[in-house]
Design an enzyme around this catalytic site. Structure first.
Site, PDB file in Angstrom:
ATOM      1  N   LEU A  57      67.911  -9.468   8.341  1.00 51.63           N
ATOM      2  CA  LEU A  57      69.313  -9.887   8.315  1.00 51.63           C
ATOM      3  C   LEU A  57      70.128  -8.869   9.109  1.00 51.63           C
ATOM      4  O   LEU A  57      70.284  -7.733   8.693  1.00 51.63           O
ATOM      5  CB  LEU A  57      69.801  -9.943   6.862  1.00 51.63           C
ATOM      6  CG  LEU A  57      71.209 -10.473   6.593  1.00 51.63           C
ATOM      7  CD1 LEU A  57      71.342 -11.925   7.027  1.00 51.63           C
ATOM      8  CD2 LEU A  57      71.532 -10.347   5.105  1.00 51.63           C
ATOM      9  N   HIS A  58      70.628  -9.298  10.257  1.00 52.06           N
ATOM     10  CA  HIS A  58      71.366  -8.339  11.083  1.00 52.06           C
ATOM     11  C   HIS A  58      72.446  -8.956  11.951  1.00 52.06           C
ATOM     12  O   HIS A  58      73.289  -8.255  12.499  1.00 52.06           O
ATOM     13  CB  HIS A  58      70.395  -7.590  12.010  1.00 52.06           C
ATOM     14  CG  HIS A  58      69.915  -8.428  13.158  1.00 52.06           C
ATOM     15  ND1 HIS A  58      68.839  -9.261  13.062  1.00 52.06           N
ATOM     16  CD2 HIS A  58      70.394  -8.566  14.424  1.00 52.06           C
ATOM     17  CE1 HIS A  58      68.652  -9.870  14.222  1.00 52.06           C
ATOM     18  NE2 HIS A  58      69.580  -9.482  15.062  1.00 52.06           N
TER      19      HIS A  58
END
Length: 363
Positions: free
Chosen positions: A207-208
């Site tokens: 998740l970025h």
């Protein structure tokens, strides 16, 4: 022939490694590697050059931690200096980062041919900085190396057949890398043993992407879903330093402990052994496919629409209930991986052959 390769972000190191491995087979080609410094954390940059045997950069520009405009402008200035010194036949850029656009702009203004690897991808979301970068890079590229039929269709729909450029379907260099490094990743990685992981007993999550991390409501919703999933299956989440800071600032408690960013061999081993993949990454969606792993994509759209059409990738956005529903469905209905969507693992060779054919000296 002299080629200047521009890289700056983690996925580009992997792609460039595959093409560089093909380039070294040709003594008539000299490759100059420029690392912009866009990813500067040692776990996200240097480790890739070390563990993947990528040629060390000839130039390191150390440009990072800036706003988009400042970063792209500074890269443009420094890359221009390199090109004036090296005077290459081609500048090769990868993907859709600020480094990509800066490299393409610098080359085009210097009247040097631009080769865009991974051309023609579209999310059709102009709020994504990556979408702007890839559209502008495509438009000024001379050779567009497209990974899929859909990417060629996108360029055709935008009128590229009328532009003075070559559009080539090459397949995906990420698949070249996955096949090559996957053959011996187990020898290079201790990630499974280090974290006590077993086959199919965990879900791999990353998740970025700014569209999630910069929206506190979206982040809270996604993390809520992950917390609930973690109650029944272990979640392994290599956490980008920026994402970690955002989670800490939101004061959200996690039911699982994220791990530090991992190298490429570790990521391949995690992909080989995970049950599912949850991600907002573009590259990881494909890599999940390369290793026959079902993927849930935490975005509203994807550049890799063929994965959705093949039923191996589910787009869920950020809504907690939608994520949980799709995850429950996936546990009951594992998709079948049959189609070869990204070529045969020889994209790098095709790209080098195209460059050799384009240069009259080598015809």
């Amino acid at each position: 022939m002299k080629i200047v390769t521009i890289v700056g972000a983690r996925p580009q190191f992997i792609k460039a490694a595959a093409v560089s491995r093909e380039i070294v087979k040709h003594p008539e080609i000299r490759e100059i590697i420029v690392h912009t410094g866009q990813h500067f954390d040692v776990n996200m940059s240097d480790v890739f050059f070390n563990e993947m045997d990528i040629p060390r950069p000839d130039y390191y520009l150390d440009i990072n931690s800036m706003a988009h405009g400042a970063m792209t402008g500074r890269m443009l200035e420094k890359i221009e200096e390199v090109l004036n010194k090296e005077v290459p036949d081609f500048v090769m850029v990868y993907g859709d980062t600020n480094s990509t656009l800066a490299g393409a702009l610098a080359a085009k203004k210097a009247l040097i041919k631009v080769v865009h690897v991974e051309a023609g991808l579209r999310s059709f979301n102009m709020h994504m900085p990556e979408e702007i970068n890839r559209i502008l890079t495509d438009r000024i590229s001379d050779i567009l190396c497209c990974p899929t039929d859909k990417s060629i269709e996108n360029l055709t729909n935008e009128g590229f057949k009328k532009f003075p450029c070559q559009i080539k379907k090459t397949g995906d260099v990420m698949q070249d890398a996955a096949l090559f490094y996957g053959a011996f990743s187990a020898e290079k990685s201790t990630i499974m043993r280090l974290h006590g992981l077993e086959e199919n007993d965990f879900t791999l999550c990353t998740l970025h992407r700014a569209e999630n991390t910069d929206n506190h409501n979206k982040m809270a919703s996604i993390l809520d879903a992950l917390n609930q999933i973690s109650q029944e299956m272990k979640i392994v989440m290599p956490l980008h330093p920026r994402t970690r800071k955002i989670i800490e600032s939101l004061d959200i408690n996690l039911n699982f402990v994220p791990i530090a960013p991992v190298g490429y061999f570790d990521m391949i081993e995690l992909l080989k052994h995970t049950k599912f993949v949850l991600t907002d990454s573009g590259g990881l969606q494909k890599e999940a496919y390369f290793f026959n792993k079902p993927c849930i994509t935490l975005r509203e759209e994807t550049e890799w629409v063929e994965l959705v059409e093949a039923g191996v990738n589910q787009l869920v956005g950020s809504d907690t209930e939608v994520i949980l529903t799709k995850y429950a469905d996936l546990k009951c209905h594992i998709p079948v991986f049959t189609n070869n969507l990204y070529g045969c693992g020889n994209a790098s060779k095709q790209i080098v052959d195209i460059l050799l054919a384009d240069n009259p000296v080598f015809v």
